[in-house]
Scaffold this motif. Structure first.
Motif, mmCIF file in Angstrom:
data_model
loop_
_atom_site.group_PDB
_atom_site.id
_atom_site.type_symbol
_atom_site.label_atom_id
_atom_site.label_comp_id
_atom_site.label_asym_id
_atom_site.label_seq_id
_atom_site.Cartn_x
_atom_site.Cartn_y
_atom_site.Cartn_z
ATOM 1 N N ASP A 129 -35.264 -69.056 -6.773
ATOM 2 C CA ASP A 129 -34.554 -70.215 -7.303
ATOM 3 C C ASP A 129 -34.108 -69.951 -8.738
ATOM 4 O O ASP A 129 -34.329 -70.734 -9.639
ATOM 5 C CB ASP A 129 -35.412 -71.476 -7.231
ATOM 6 N N PHE A 130 -33.504 -68.785 -8.928
ATOM 7 C CA PHE A 130 -32.966 -68.356 -10.221
ATOM 8 C C PHE A 130 -34.044 -68.301 -11.309
ATOM 9 O O PHE A 130 -33.837 -68.706 -12.440
ATOM 10 C CB PHE A 130 -31.806 -69.269 -10.649
ATOM 11 N N GLY A 131 -35.199 -67.762 -10.914
ATOM 12 C CA GLY A 131 -36.277 -67.544 -11.879
ATOM 13 C C GLY A 131 -37.213 -68.711 -12.068
ATOM 14 O O GLY A 131 -38.152 -68.623 -12.875
ATOM 15 N N ARG A 132 -37.023 -69.783 -11.318
ATOM 16 C CA ARG A 132 -37.904 -70.946 -11.471
ATOM 17 C C ARG A 132 -39.216 -70.801 -10.716
ATOM 18 O O ARG A 132 -40.198 -71.464 -11.023
ATOM 19 C CB ARG A 132 -37.191 -72.214 -10.983
ATOM 20 N N ASN A 133 -39.223 -69.953 -9.706
ATOM 21 C CA ASN A 133 -40.416 -69.850 -8.859
ATOM 22 C C ASN A 133 -40.697 -68.394 -8.512
ATOM 23 O O ASN A 133 -40.189 -67.857 -7.535
ATOM 24 C CB ASN A 133 -40.221 -70.668 -7.574
ATOM 25 N N GLY A 186 -41.185 -61.119 -9.458
ATOM 26 C CA GLY A 186 -39.980 -61.050 -10.262
ATOM 27 C C GLY A 186 -38.847 -61.928 -9.760
ATOM 28 O O GLY A 186 -38.959 -62.643 -8.774
ATOM 29 N N HIS A 187 -37.730 -61.870 -10.482
ATOM 30 C CA HIS A 187 -36.569 -62.716 -10.179
ATOM 31 C C HIS A 187 -36.067 -62.533 -8.758
ATOM 32 O O HIS A 187 -35.617 -63.493 -8.121
ATOM 33 C CB HIS A 187 -35.435 -62.414 -11.166
ATOM 34 N N THR A 188 -36.114 -61.315 -8.262
ATOM 35 C CA THR A 188 -35.607 -61.059 -6.915
ATOM 36 C C THR A 188 -36.689 -60.525 -5.984
ATOM 37 O O THR A 188 -36.391 -59.923 -4.953
ATOM 38 C CB THR A 188 -34.401 -60.100 -6.959
ATOM 39 N N GLN A 189 -37.951 -60.758 -6.358
ATOM 40 C CA GLN A 189 -39.107 -60.604 -5.484
ATOM 41 C C GLN A 189 -39.181 -59.254 -4.769
ATOM 42 O O GLN A 189 -39.124 -59.166 -3.544
ATOM 43 C CB GLN A 189 -39.142 -61.752 -4.475
ATOM 44 N N PHE A 190 -39.345 -58.208 -5.563
ATOM 45 C CA PHE A 190 -39.571 -56.879 -5.006
ATOM 46 C C PHE A 190 -41.054 -56.677 -4.714
ATOM 47 O O PHE A 190 -41.914 -57.100 -5.486
ATOM 48 C CB PHE A 190 -39.149 -55.799 -6.004
ATOM 49 N N ASP A 203 -30.810 -52.949 -18.781
ATOM 50 C CA ASP A 203 -30.561 -53.414 -20.152
ATOM 51 C C ASP A 203 -30.860 -52.340 -21.200
ATOM 52 O O ASP A 203 -30.676 -52.554 -22.396
ATOM 53 C CB ASP A 203 -31.342 -54.693 -20.455
ATOM 54 N N GLY A 204 -31.363 -51.172 -20.751
ATOM 55 C CA GLY A 204 -31.525 -50.037 -21.646
ATOM 56 C C GLY A 204 -32.668 -50.123 -22.630
ATOM 57 O O GLY A 204 -32.661 -49.424 -23.650
ATOM 58 N N ASP A 205 -33.699 -50.926 -22.314
ATOM 59 C CA ASP A 205 -34.819 -51.038 -23.249
ATOM 60 C C ASP A 205 -35.959 -50.082 -22.915
ATOM 61 O O ASP A 205 -37.032 -50.144 -23.519
ATOM 62 C CB ASP A 205 -35.339 -52.478 -23.304
ATOM 63 N N GLY A 206 -35.751 -49.202 -21.948
ATOM 64 C CA GLY A 206 -36.771 -48.230 -21.588
ATOM 65 C C GLY A 206 -37.788 -48.717 -20.584
ATOM 66 O O GLY A 206 -38.728 -47.993 -20.242
ATOM 67 N N ARG A 207 -37.617 -49.945 -20.092
ATOM 68 C CA ARG A 207 -38.556 -50.511 -19.115
ATOM 69 C C ARG A 207 -37.774 -51.058 -17.929
ATOM 70 O O ARG A 207 -36.687 -51.616 -18.091
ATOM 71 C CB ARG A 207 -39.379 -51.639 -19.750
ATOM 72 N N ARG A 208 -38.344 -50.937 -16.754
ATOM 73 C CA ARG A 208 -37.778 -51.568 -15.559
ATOM 74 C C ARG A 208 -38.540 -52.876 -15.358
ATOM 75 O O ARG A 208 -39.658 -52.874 -14.850
ATOM 76 C CB ARG A 208 -37.930 -50.654 -14.341
ATOM 77 N N VAL A 211 -39.296 -59.133 -14.263
ATOM 78 C CA VAL A 211 -39.853 -60.437 -14.611
ATOM 79 C C VAL A 211 -39.141 -61.045 -15.806
ATOM 80 O O VAL A 211 -38.714 -62.211 -15.772
ATOM 81 C CB VAL A 211 -41.370 -60.314 -14.896
ATOM 82 N N ASP A 212 -38.972 -60.283 -16.869
ATOM 83 C CA ASP A 212 -38.409 -60.824 -18.098
ATOM 84 C C ASP A 212 -37.021 -60.291 -18.435
ATOM 85 O O ASP A 212 -36.483 -60.599 -19.490
ATOM 86 C CB ASP A 212 -39.362 -60.550 -19.267
ATOM 87 N N SER A 213 -36.443 -59.490 -17.550
ATOM 88 C CA SER A 213 -35.091 -58.979 -17.765
ATOM 89 C C SER A 213 -34.225 -59.321 -16.554
ATOM 90 O O SER A 213 -34.339 -58.693 -15.498
ATOM 91 C CB SER A 213 -35.091 -57.469 -17.984
ATOM 92 N N ILE A 214 -33.362 -60.303 -16.723
ATOM 93 C CA ILE A 214 -32.453 -60.679 -15.647
ATOM 94 C C ILE A 214 -31.487 -59.537 -15.318
ATOM 95 O O ILE A 214 -31.243 -59.255 -14.134
ATOM 96 C CB ILE A 214 -31.727 -61.989 -15.987
ATOM 97 N N PRO A 215 -30.917 -58.835 -16.315
ATOM 98 C CA PRO A 215 -30.056 -57.695 -15.974
ATOM 99 C C PRO A 215 -30.763 -56.638 -15.124
ATOM 100 O O PRO A 215 -30.189 -56.127 -14.157
ATOM 101 C CB PRO A 215 -29.653 -57.139 -17.348
ATOM 102 N N ASP A 216 -32.018 -56.319 -15.463
ATOM 103 C CA ASP A 216 -32.763 -55.345 -14.655
ATOM 104 C C ASP A 216 -32.941 -55.846 -13.226
ATOM 105 O O ASP A 216 -32.783 -55.087 -12.255
ATOM 106 C CB ASP A 216 -34.140 -55.085 -15.266
ATOM 107 N N ALA A 217 -33.282 -57.136 -13.084
ATOM 108 C CA ALA A 217 -33.538 -57.692 -11.756
ATOM 109 C C ALA A 217 -32.273 -57.694 -10.897
ATOM 110 O O ALA A 217 -32.295 -57.292 -9.729
ATOM 111 C CB ALA A 217 -34.094 -59.103 -11.876
#
Length: 410
Positions: A129-133, A186-190, A203-208, A211-217
């Motif tokens: 639900d777009f990160g709500r749940n 996470g946002h898309t439940q992997f 997002d290029g921050d060195g982490r996949r 949970v906290d990166s919508i671009p990564d998700a």
């Protein structure tokens, strides 16, 4: 992503749950022995013992997850109920808002992976639900329990060790890893193993970080679908009309023929738009049997199916993506005289139950065990079949009863 159930003994599962819940000392001892086995195996998996010890020191088994091993709404819920709660006006409006908000990122993802933004956003909406749940169960607790009790322990041990590795690598902090009973997060439940295989640092921050990166998700979701065989520019399929003499033995997702062959057999789009008589393989899908909507599904439907192996799930993603592109509801109605409810209507059901004196917890539109039991009680009291289902008819019953109750209180 939720696991597809397999046949298992309900009696065995119930026994295991009873053991965990009613014999905590024995369960704890068994769990501690199991953690010792897992600790030995962790080293062979390349996990540092200090990591294992730090992350498992306070773990306790959660017997409630065992009861969920054989429950999956995609396979137990009538499809008209399932879709009504996933593809409703709220989710469509939120999907449009998120598509606009993340337009630049989605454009970059489309360019890199060839998966359209409507599909990516639809997965996001259905999964969390777009990160709500995200789900509230700590992954390490659920996965360690499933690694030590119940069936499929070998599978869940793999997911448990992968979760430890995700934390050890610094991608996601352990405290942020909450999700479904089976370990999706996470946002898309992997699932953790899916994360290890296809998650990307967009997002290029060195982490996949799903949970906290919508671009990564979102990019990880596109990468998953691309690797699952997504064909850029091809539709997932169409609602269709079958000829009167159609041979229903030809239906089924695995019974593929070229679209040209289906056209020759008399299959037509229900909206009147001609089907392109191509060589692309497609299959006729009847998710509610001969009396409901019928679909001609192509390769991209199979890619959606691989995300969570249930045809109803894939259809929910496909339909929501169409709605986000401006499409309408299915033309042919579902074969029921008691349609499913949107989330807003489900919240109304819960609010009406509260007005009638039932404690159903948070009014969130999620018809869980407490709400179903309250509905069953109302049904029994009014001579109805106590199935606990929140459908259109039950909503009308509750409206009448709550109106009567309100009138009696005045």
């Amino acid at each position: 992503m939720i696991l597809k159930p397999a046949l298992a003994s309900c009696t065995l599962i119930a026994t295991l749950i009873a053991t965990l819940l009613s014999l905590p000392a024995a369960a704890d001892a068994s769990f501690e022995r199991c953690l010792g086995e897992l600790r030995s195996e962790a080293q062979t998996r390349g996990i540092k013992l200090e990591t294992f010890d730090a992350l498992t020191r306070t773990l306790e088994p959660d017997g409630s997850v065992l009861g969920l091993l054989d429950y999956q709404p995609e396979f137990r819920t009538p499809i008209w109920d399932y879709l009504a709660g996933l593809v409703d006006d709220e989710r469509i409006a939120d999907g449009h808002a998120m598509t606009e908000k993340w337009a630049a990122t989605l454009q970059q993802i489309e360019t890199q992976y060839g998966v359209d933004r409507a599909t990516i956003v639809a997965v996001w909406g259905v999964e969390s639900d777009f990160g709500r749940n995200f789900g509230k169960r700590p992954l390490l607790t659920s996965l360690s329990t499933l690694s030590c009790f119940g069936r499929r322990q070998s599978f869940f041990r793999g997911e448990f060790f992968t979760t430890l590795k995700i934390i050890e690598n610094g991608d996601v902090d352990a405290a942020r890893l909450t999700g479904s009973w089976a370990g999706a997060f996470g946002h898309t439940q992997f699932m953790p193993s899916t994360f290890a295989r296809v998650a990307v640092d967009f997002d290029g921050d060195g982490r996949r970080d799903l949970v906290d990166s919508i671009p990564d998700a979102l990019a990880s979701t596109a990468n998953f679908l691309a690797k699952a065989g997504w064909v850029s520019g091809q539709p997932w399929g169409h609602e269709i009309k079958l000829p009167g003499d159609f041979d229903f033995s030809l239906a089924g997702r695995h019974n593929k023929r070229s679209i040209a062959e289906w056209v020759r057999l008399g299959v037509r789009r229900i909206d009147g738009v001609p089907l392109e008589a191509s060589t692309a393989p497609a299959a006729v899908l009847l998710p509610a049997g001969e009396g409901g909507p019928t679909f001609l599904v192509q390769r991209n439907f199979d890619a959606l199916y691989s995300y969570n192996t249930a045809e109803t799930y894939a259809l929910a993603i496909a339909h929501l993506s169409d709605r986000l592109r401006g499409g309408g509801a299915f033309v042919r109605p579902w074969p029921t005289d008691d349609p499913g409810l949107s989330r807003a209507e489900r919240r109304e059901v819960q609010a009406l139950l509260v007005r009638l004196g039932y404690a159903v917890g948070e009014i969130d539109g999620l018809i869980g065990k407490t709400s179903r039991e309250a509905i069953q009680d109302v049904q029994k009291a009014n001579g109805l079949e106590p199935d606990g289902r929140a459908g259109r008819y039950m909503l009308e019953v509750l409206r009448r009863l709550a109106g009567t109750a309100a009138g009696g209180d005045s």
